[in-house]
Design a protein around this motif. Sequence first.
Motif, PDB file in Angstrom:
ATOM      1  N   ALA A  41       0.830  -1.206   0.000  1.00 20.75           N
ATOM      2  CA  ALA A  41       0.000   0.000   0.000  1.00 20.75           C
ATOM      3  C   ALA A  41       0.864   1.255   0.000  1.00 20.75           C
ATOM      4  O   ALA A  41       0.534   2.267  -0.644  1.00 20.75           O
ATOM      5  CB  ALA A  41      -0.921  -0.007   1.216  1.00 20.75           C
ATOM      6  N   ALA A  42       1.990   1.183   0.708  1.00 21.63           N
ATOM      7  CA  ALA A  42       2.887   2.343   0.759  1.00 21.63           C
ATOM      8  C   ALA A  42       3.468   2.648  -0.617  1.00 21.63           C
ATOM      9  O   ALA A  42       3.575   3.812  -1.021  1.00 21.63           O
ATOM     10  CB  ALA A  42       4.013   2.079   1.771  1.00 21.63           C
ATOM     11  N   GLU A  43       3.830   1.589  -1.363  1.00 23.16           N
ATOM     12  CA  GLU A  43       4.366   1.801  -2.706  1.00 23.16           C
ATOM     13  C   GLU A  43       3.290   2.343  -3.637  1.00 23.16           C
ATOM     14  O   GLU A  43       3.561   3.194  -4.489  1.00 23.16           O
ATOM     15  CB  GLU A  43       4.943   0.496  -3.257  1.00 23.16           C
ATOM     16  CG  GLU A  43       5.466   0.572  -4.696  1.00 23.16           C
ATOM     17  CD  GLU A  43       6.624   1.525  -4.884  1.00 23.16           C
ATOM     18  OE1 GLU A  43       6.904   1.894  -6.046  1.00 23.16           O
ATOM     19  OE2 GLU A  43       7.262   1.917  -3.873  1.00 23.16           O
ATOM     20  N   ALA A  44       2.057   1.851  -3.479  1.00 17.83           N
ATOM     21  CA  ALA A  44       0.953   2.379  -4.283  1.00 17.83           C
ATOM     22  C   ALA A  44       0.787   3.872  -4.046  1.00 17.83           C
ATOM     23  O   ALA A  44       0.645   4.664  -4.994  1.00 17.83           O
ATOM     24  CB  ALA A  44      -0.345   1.636  -3.954  1.00 17.83           C
ATOM     25  N   ALA A  45       0.819   4.281  -2.793  1.00 16.35           N
ATOM     26  CA  ALA A  45       0.674   5.693  -2.466  1.00 16.35           C
ATOM     27  C   ALA A  45       1.825   6.505  -3.044  1.00 16.35           C
ATOM     28  O   ALA A  45       1.627   7.605  -3.583  1.00 16.35           O
ATOM     29  CB  ALA A  45       0.609   5.872  -0.946  1.00 16.35           C
ATOM     30  N   ALA A  46       3.031   5.966  -2.978  1.00 18.68           N
ATOM     31  CA  ALA A  46       4.201   6.681  -3.471  1.00 18.68           C
ATOM     32  C   ALA A  46       4.145   6.865  -4.985  1.00 18.68           C
ATOM     33  O   ALA A  46       4.520   7.915  -5.511  1.00 18.68           O
ATOM     34  CB  ALA A  46       5.473   5.943  -3.078  1.00 18.68           C
ATOM     35  N   ARG A  47       3.645   5.861  -5.683  1.00 16.41           N
ATOM     36  CA  ARG A  47       3.559   5.981  -7.145  1.00 16.41           C
ATOM     37  C   ARG A  47       2.477   6.981  -7.555  1.00 16.41           C
ATOM     38  O   ARG A  47       2.644   7.721  -8.514  1.00 16.41           O
ATOM     39  CB  ARG A  47       3.277   4.622  -7.775  1.00 16.41           C
ATOM     40  CG  ARG A  47       4.445   3.661  -7.691  1.00 16.41           C
ATOM     41  CD  ARG A  47       4.299   2.519  -8.649  1.00 16.41           C
ATOM     42  NE  ARG A  47       5.178   1.416  -8.308  1.00 16.41           N
ATOM     43  CZ  ARG A  47       5.189   0.240  -8.934  1.00 16.41           C
ATOM     44  NH1 ARG A  47       4.344   0.023  -9.933  1.00 16.41           N
ATOM     45  NH2 ARG A  47       6.016  -0.717  -8.566  1.00 16.41           N
ATOM     46  N   PHE A  48       1.381   7.004  -6.838  1.00 17.48           N
ATOM     47  CA  PHE A  48       0.307   7.943  -7.186  1.00 17.48           C
ATOM     48  C   PHE A  48       0.722   9.386  -6.944  1.00 17.48           C
ATOM     49  O   PHE A  48       0.269  10.295  -7.648  1.00 17.48           O
ATOM     50  CB  PHE A  48      -0.963   7.608  -6.391  1.00 17.48           C
ATOM     51  CG  PHE A  48      -1.891   6.684  -7.122  1.00 17.48           C
ATOM     52  CD1 PHE A  48      -2.974   7.174  -7.832  1.00 17.48           C
ATOM     53  CD2 PHE A  48      -1.677   5.318  -7.115  1.00 17.48           C
ATOM     54  CE1 PHE A  48      -3.824   6.330  -8.520  1.00 17.48           C
ATOM     55  CE2 PHE A  48      -2.517   4.457  -7.795  1.00 17.48           C
ATOM     56  CZ  PHE A  48      -3.606   4.958  -8.509  1.00 17.48           C
ATOM     57  N   THR A  49       1.579   9.618  -5.973  1.00 17.43           N
ATOM     58  CA  THR A  49       2.036  10.983  -5.717  1.00 17.43           C
ATOM     59  C   THR A  49       3.267  11.349  -6.551  1.00 17.43           C
ATOM     60  O   THR A  49       3.654  12.508  -6.592  1.00 17.43           O
ATOM     61  CB  THR A  49       2.399  11.167  -4.233  1.00 17.43           C
ATOM     62  OG1 THR A  49       3.463  10.262  -3.886  1.00 17.43           O
ATOM     63  CG2 THR A  49       1.187  10.899  -3.342  1.00 17.43           C
ATOM     64  N   GLY A  50       3.884  10.360  -7.196  1.00 16.45           N
ATOM     65  CA  GLY A  50       5.079  10.607  -7.972  1.00 16.45           C
ATOM     66  C   GLY A  50       6.360  10.494  -7.193  1.00 16.45           C
ATOM     67  O   GLY A  50       7.444  10.715  -7.754  1.00 16.45           O
ATOM     68  N   GLU A  51       6.277  10.147  -5.924  1.00 12.76           N
ATOM     69  CA  GLU A  51       7.481   9.996  -5.119  1.00 12.76           C
ATOM     70  C   GLU A  51       8.291   8.795  -5.562  1.00 12.76           C
ATOM     71  O   GLU A  51       9.514   8.757  -5.409  1.00 12.76           O
ATOM     72  CB  GLU A  51       7.118   9.868  -3.638  1.00 12.76           C
ATOM     73  CG  GLU A  51       6.468  11.115  -3.048  1.00 12.76           C
ATOM     74  CD  GLU A  51       6.028  10.899  -1.616  1.00 12.76           C
ATOM     75  OE1 GLU A  51       6.450   9.884  -1.023  1.00 12.76           O
ATOM     76  OE2 GLU A  51       5.270  11.730  -1.092  1.00 12.76           O
ATOM     77  N   SER A  52       7.613   7.794  -6.107  1.00 15.02           N
ATOM     78  CA  SER A  52       8.272   6.592  -6.592  1.00 15.02           C
ATOM     79  C   SER A  52       7.977   6.430  -8.077  1.00 15.02           C
ATOM     80  O   SER A  52       6.839   6.617  -8.508  1.00 15.02           O
ATOM     81  CB  SER A  52       7.779   5.364  -5.815  1.00 15.02           C
ATOM     82  OG  SER A  52       8.378   4.181  -6.313  1.00 15.02           O
TER      83      SER A  52
END
Length: 393
Positions: A41-52
């Motif tokens: 879930a953390a990676e999903a959030a990071a990709r949606f914000t562009g952090e990852s």
Amino acid sequence: MFEDDGYALETLAVRAGQVRSEEGEHSEALYLTSSYVFPSAAEAAARFTGESVGNVYSRYTNPTVRMFEQRIAALEGGEAAVATASGMAAILSICMALLKSGDRVICSRSVFGTTTALFGRYMEKFGVRVSYVDLTDMDAWKQAVDGSTKLLFMETPSNPLCEVADIRALAEVAHSAGALLVVDNCFCTPALQRPLALGADIVVHSATKFLDGQGRTLGGVAVGRKEVMDELVVFLRTAGPSMSPFNAWVFLKGLETLKLRMQAHCTNALDLAWWLDEQEMVEKVNYTGLPKHPQHRLAREQQDAFGAVLSFSVRGGREEAWKVIDNCKILSCTANLGDAKSTIVHPATTTHGRLSDEDKARAGITENLIRISVGLENAEDLKRDLMRGLSLL
């Protein structure tokens, strides 16, 4: 990256942008998926914000589309590219991402009729002012720009009169006004012309044409600096004029033979242009490869060859032009171009048919004008095919 190592265009057209999966495929993989699974879930959030960095949703992140974007960016010498569902979607994306109410676009009169319709019918409706100038009139370009000018837009060579603009000079005009120069490079492709190297800011293509090369699929792409392309990505993510992964895969295959095809197209077109110029039923041939073309020298300076598209005026009017078209058995009567198969069309009633009579006159679109996109058939067969109609005039 592969494209950073000084390879020739032919090599980049075959190799640039490809990323192999752990399956080790030699041909580019076709990723037919709408979405992607995140490891947490953390990676999903990071990709949606562009952090990852990573795939999110195929509307704006797809591995096959990304391979096409990276390859065409390498061929054009740009930092990044954004692929869209069609060439017109690429132009729309540029406008929506970079313009706002009160901004001004200076556009050459000799552009694709649908481009004119997009600017005049829709962008002006939302407060973007559009002015048109003759492509080759440098003084007109200089006089048209003002403090609100954000884009200069042109095709070179133009459709269908094959006029050529001085890209380097127009880039200076644009930059002196704080504007961007957008060049539709559809007719030449990076195999013949690289506008970014001449000072342009954005190159746009209907990938449907020569980048595919066989009339199979629709697509468009814009190429330029990363910070500019990032603005287009935001629009793509929001509005969704996205290229399908399958179409991107087809375009990747088309790019592999781009240089070879364009060389053959140009050889045929030059041969056909010389022949048409000798026919007494033909009033004028528009092709930059002919020495009497007004911009022949400029075309030789900024293009590697003269392209596959030509137009010519027959003696008479619409009836005579249609007679030539209707008596062809090899050339296909279709508005598409950039195909391995030669195509023939009457611009005044098709590609530029939505223009007013006044706008057609200003753009040089006459009733006796015929456009040909010269394909890969034998040139002598094409001459015999055209003579079926020309001999009746």
